[in-house]
Scaffold this active site. Structure first.
Site, PDB file in Angstrom:
ATOM      1  CG  ASP A 196     -75.878 -22.051 -24.771  1.00  0.00           C
ATOM      2  OD1 ASP A 196     -76.229 -22.037 -23.579  1.00  0.00           O
ATOM      3  OD2 ASP A 196     -75.843 -21.043 -25.477  1.00  0.00           O
ATOM      4  CG  HIS A 197     -75.601 -24.649 -18.929  1.00  0.00           C
ATOM      5  ND1 HIS A 197     -74.525 -23.815 -18.961  1.00  0.00           N
ATOM      6  CD2 HIS A 197     -76.461 -24.107 -18.042  1.00  0.00           C
ATOM      7  CE1 HIS A 197     -74.731 -22.811 -18.130  1.00  0.00           C
ATOM      8  NE2 HIS A 197     -75.896 -22.961 -17.553  1.00  0.00           N
ATOM      9  CG  HIS A 221     -76.088 -18.828 -21.716  1.00  0.00           C
ATOM     10  ND1 HIS A 221     -75.770 -20.101 -22.128  1.00  0.00           N
ATOM     11  CD2 HIS A 221     -75.289 -18.580 -20.648  1.00  0.00           C
ATOM     12  CE1 HIS A 221     -74.822 -20.590 -21.344  1.00  0.00           C
ATOM     13  NE2 HIS A 221     -74.514 -19.681 -20.448  1.00  0.00           N
TER      14      HIS A 221
HETATM   15  P1  NAP Z   1     -61.987 -27.060 -12.740  1.00  0.00           P
HETATM   16  O1  NAP Z   1     -62.766 -27.197 -11.487  1.00  0.00           O
HETATM   17  O2  NAP Z   1     -60.768 -26.193 -12.743  1.00  0.00           O
HETATM   18  O3  NAP Z   1     -61.556 -28.533 -13.183  1.00  0.00           O
HETATM   19  C1  NAP Z   1     -60.555 -28.816 -14.124  1.00  0.00           C
HETATM   20  C2  NAP Z   1     -60.309 -30.320 -14.193  1.00  0.00           C
HETATM   21  O4  NAP Z   1     -59.297 -30.591 -15.157  1.00  0.00           O
HETATM   22  C3  NAP Z   1     -59.859 -30.932 -12.894  1.00  0.00           C
HETATM   23  O5  NAP Z   1     -60.402 -32.244 -12.810  1.00  0.00           O
HETATM   24  C4  NAP Z   1     -58.342 -31.028 -13.067  1.00  0.00           C
HETATM   25  O6  NAP Z   1     -57.892 -32.042 -12.224  1.00  0.00           O
HETATM   26  C5  NAP Z   1     -58.253 -31.379 -14.543  1.00  0.00           C
HETATM   27  N1  NAP Z   1     -56.999 -30.996 -15.175  1.00  0.00           N
HETATM   28  C6  NAP Z   1     -56.540 -29.730 -15.347  1.00  0.00           C
HETATM   29  N2  NAP Z   1     -55.372 -29.752 -16.019  1.00  0.00           N
HETATM   30  C7  NAP Z   1     -55.101 -31.066 -16.274  1.00  0.00           C
HETATM   31  C8  NAP Z   1     -54.049 -31.736 -16.943  1.00  0.00           C
HETATM   32  N3  NAP Z   1     -53.009 -31.087 -17.500  1.00  0.00           N
HETATM   33  N4  NAP Z   1     -54.102 -33.071 -17.032  1.00  0.00           N
HETATM   34  C9  NAP Z   1     -55.131 -33.770 -16.482  1.00  0.00           C
HETATM   35  N5  NAP Z   1     -56.171 -33.178 -15.830  1.00  0.00           N
HETATM   36  C10 NAP Z   1     -56.146 -31.846 -15.729  1.00  0.00           C
HETATM   37  O7  NAP Z   1     -62.887 -26.573 -13.950  1.00  0.00           O
HETATM   38  P2  NAP Z   1     -64.498 -26.581 -14.042  1.00  0.00           P
HETATM   39  O8  NAP Z   1     -65.055 -25.452 -13.283  1.00  0.00           O
HETATM   40  O9  NAP Z   1     -64.998 -27.951 -13.756  1.00  0.00           O
HETATM   41  O10 NAP Z   1     -64.722 -26.198 -15.579  1.00  0.00           O
HETATM   42  C11 NAP Z   1     -64.425 -27.100 -16.635  1.00  0.00           C
HETATM   43  C12 NAP Z   1     -64.911 -26.504 -17.957  1.00  0.00           C
HETATM   44  O11 NAP Z   1     -66.307 -26.332 -17.909  1.00  0.00           O
HETATM   45  C13 NAP Z   1     -64.340 -25.123 -18.291  1.00  0.00           C
HETATM   46  O12 NAP Z   1     -64.190 -25.032 -19.686  1.00  0.00           O
HETATM   47  C14 NAP Z   1     -65.421 -24.166 -17.823  1.00  0.00           C
HETATM   48  O13 NAP Z   1     -65.388 -22.954 -18.527  1.00  0.00           O
HETATM   49  C15 NAP Z   1     -66.649 -24.981 -18.174  1.00  0.00           C
HETATM   50  N6  NAP Z   1     -67.840 -24.641 -17.382  1.00  0.00           N
HETATM   51  C16 NAP Z   1     -67.843 -24.846 -16.043  1.00  0.00           C
HETATM   52  C17 NAP Z   1     -68.982 -24.567 -15.307  1.00  0.00           C
HETATM   53  C18 NAP Z   1     -69.040 -24.813 -13.824  1.00  0.00           C
HETATM   54  O14 NAP Z   1     -70.141 -24.672 -13.261  1.00  0.00           O
HETATM   55  N7  NAP Z   1     -67.966 -25.165 -13.172  1.00  0.00           N
HETATM   56  C19 NAP Z   1     -70.133 -24.066 -15.953  1.00  0.00           C
HETATM   57  C20 NAP Z   1     -70.095 -23.868 -17.339  1.00  0.00           C
HETATM   58  C21 NAP Z   1     -68.942 -24.164 -18.030  1.00  0.00           C
HETATM   59  P3  NAP Z   1     -56.406 -32.135 -11.606  1.00  0.00           P
HETATM   60  O15 NAP Z   1     -56.058 -30.775 -11.111  1.00  0.00           O
HETATM   61  O16 NAP Z   1     -56.506 -33.204 -10.574  1.00  0.00           O
HETATM   62  O17 NAP Z   1     -55.573 -32.576 -12.720  1.00  0.00           O
END
Ligand code: NAP
Length: 500
Positions: A187-188, A250
């Site tokens: 929970d950041h 949060h």
């Molecule tokens: P994202 O931008 O959609 O990134 C997803 C990553 O997973 C990409 O590197 C994608 O790369 C990889 N991926 C997806 N399917 C894959 C597969 N089958 N095999 C291998 N790699 C795969 O997501 P994100 O925003 O970083 O969020 C990630 C998590 O953090 C989520 O659970 C989100 O709820 C949580 N979160 C994010 C934030 C934020 O600020 N972004 C904040 C709080 C929580 P490829 O497409 O190249 O495979």
């Protein structure tokens, strides 16, 4: 502990699933860079990023560098980047692909030898939640999950389930592979500087702790508002809404830190035990209580920071008939001796007037004798505000005589700004969380029973809102939410601090 032991304990490979994702580029890599910059990382560390895209190592390292240049809180320096980049690796695979895990294992064994990481691993799941069980099972079946005496920890991003049932299923799937003390549920908010300060403010100051109860406190207001809308996360947000996205995690974490009893000592489990007691104490909402205690809203078009913005239903990947709440306000009671009768008002929303996270502790008014009676004036109550973001600090309001020949009594304040004094030097939440996971300190991560009780409570709200066919109020973007949220306090003869 000798220096040698320290280095050995902190040596590990951080394996980031989702290595090309938004979270990795915007938060994780800049956090690791800053840890390196502040000499917090052991020399025996390596980072392996995993995603599907076929990228050369040079290409990947370049894109990480660009992300650090754009998002790091400190300026990137060639020397520091050079020593970090030699530890950054990229492995292309699909999470489904068994060969990918075999190759990953070979790479990790090779890096253990190269960097002296001793088989220790942090598996960081920066991926969509539907991938969590798949990755955990594959790690298990490929012998990557448990290899004592080295340690293997798993870090999991929110959301942890979408209700109590799905969270339980997910927890069972993960717990079959990793023991509870190796699961780091993020929970950041808990990594934010002022959140860590809440316990210090309470338990290291006689002045505050001695009045921290229903006898002296009139109400507590916890606000976390954003000016942004759902950005490109419409699809996720449609299924989540403000209640699941913010309150379950949060907001309830902030509530527990403000309301908990002093732990017996500062070890991880003692602190978590006290937080869980508060979550257990929260009663469940019913169709009846939800009508008087919960307001949900959805933003329509409006002006935010001088710019015209569209309404939620016009956002990308959002249904034009969506009933998802982008704002929620609630009144929570904690039926124990410390807090009997004190309302905790919680609100969170998108496209609000101001980006702000703060906790307002409003003390009771003095009896109307002495100054109030003599000069026929109403004295303002004392107010303590813990400012979490964007400003980090503590504000305290008290009464004093206005200077001069007057008898007027006015509220004055002491305003301590933490991130003004420590300009640019305040670590980002992910720095703290990554470092704690490397050190094996899980205090700032949520234990399963915290997650479970928080879901039980928020599920009761969603269920009761449905049962009561509760109204979804409109609010214009750029406002402080629906009028009904103002009324929630007005009916109790109170006001939100920023509306006073
Ligand atoms: P994202 O931008 O959609 O990134 C997803 C990553 O997973 C990409 O590197 C994608 O790369 C990889 N991926 C997806 N399917 C894959 C597969 N089958 N095999 C291998 N790699 C795969 O997501 P994100 O925003 O970083 O969020 C990630 C998590 O953090 C989520 O659970 C989100 O709820 C949580 N979160 C994010 C934030 C934020 O600020 N972004 C904040 C709080 C929580 P490829 O497409 O190249 O495979």
């Amino acid at each position: 502990m000798t220096e040698l032991e320290t280095v050995h304990d902190f040596a590990c490979i951080i394996v980031i699933f989702g290595g090309t994702g938004d979270l990795t580029y915007r938060k994780l890599m800049p956090a690791l860079y800053n840890l390196k910059d502040k000499q917090q990382l052991s020399g025996k560390i390596a980072i392996v990023a995993i995603a599907r895209q076929e990228l050369s190592l040079d290409h990947y390292r370049r894109s990480v560098y660009e992300a650090i240049e754009e998002f790091s809180r400190s300026e990137s320096e060639a020397g520091i980047w050079h020593s970090l980049q030699e530890r950054v690796y990229y492995h292309s695979m699909d999470f489904n692909n068994d060969n990918g895990y075999l190759e990953l294992n070979r790479l990790l064994i090779h890096l253990d030898q190269k960097h002296g990481t001793g088989g220790n691993r942090i598996y960081y799941l920066a991926v969509a939640p539907e991938n969590f069980p798949l990755i955990v099972n594959k790690l298990h079946s490929h012998g990557l999950a448990l290899n004592p005496p080295a340690w293997q920890r798993i870090m999991i991003e929110k959301p942890f389930g979408r209700d109590l049932t799905s969270a339980r299923t997910l927890n069972q799937q993960i717990s079959r592979v990793f023991p509870e003390n190796n699961i780091y549920r993020i929970d950041h908010y808990l990594g934010k500087q002022m959140i860590q300060n809440i316990m210090v403010i309470r338990f290291a100051n006689l002045l505050f702790e001695s009045v921290w109860n229903a006898r002296y406190i009139d109400n507590v207001q916890i606000t976390s508002s954003e000016t942004v809308g759902v950005q490109n996360r419409g699809e996720y947000y449609e299924r989540a809404g403000a209640l699941r996205d913010m309150v379950q995690n949060h907001m309830l974490q902030l509530l527990t830190l403000i309301a908990m009893e002093a732990p017996a000592n500062l070890d991880t489990e003692s602190i978590r035990d006290e937080k869980v007691k508060i979550l257990r104490t929260l009663g469940e909402f019913s169709a009846e209580t939800v009508r008087r205690g919960v307001v949900q809203g959805q933003y329509t078009g409006g002006m935010v920071n001088g710019a015209l913005v569209k309404g939620y239903r016009e956002e990308e990947r959002v249904s034009t008939a969506s009933n998802t709440e982008t704002f929620v306000a609630l009144k929570v009671k904690i039926p124990n001796f410390r807090w009997a009768g004190v309302p905790f008002y919680i609100r969170t929303g998108k496209r609000c007037h101001t980006k702000l996270s703060e906790i307002v502790i409003q003390f009771k008014r003095l009896p109307e004798i002495l100054y109030s009676k003599e000069y026929n004036l109403q004295l303002e109550p004392n107010v303590l505000i813990i400012k979490i973001q964007p400003k980090e600090g503590i504000y305290f309001q008290f009464n004093a005589k206005e200077p001069g020949m007057t008898t007027k009594i006015v509220p004055v304040n002491m305003d301590f700004c933490q991130n003004c004094d420590y300009d640019g030097d305040s670590p980002e939440a992910y720095e703290k969380l990554l470092l704690d996971a490397i050190k094996g300190d899980s205090t700032l991560f949520t234990r399963w029973d915290e997650v479970e009780h928080a879901w039980r409570f928020t599920d009761s709200i969603s269920r009761s809102l449905n049962d009561a066919a509760a109204m979804l109020h409109d609010y214009p973007a750029g406002s402080w939410g629906p009028v009904a949220a103002t009324n929630l306090l007005n009916y109790d003869g109170r006001e939100w601090w920023n509306e006073q």
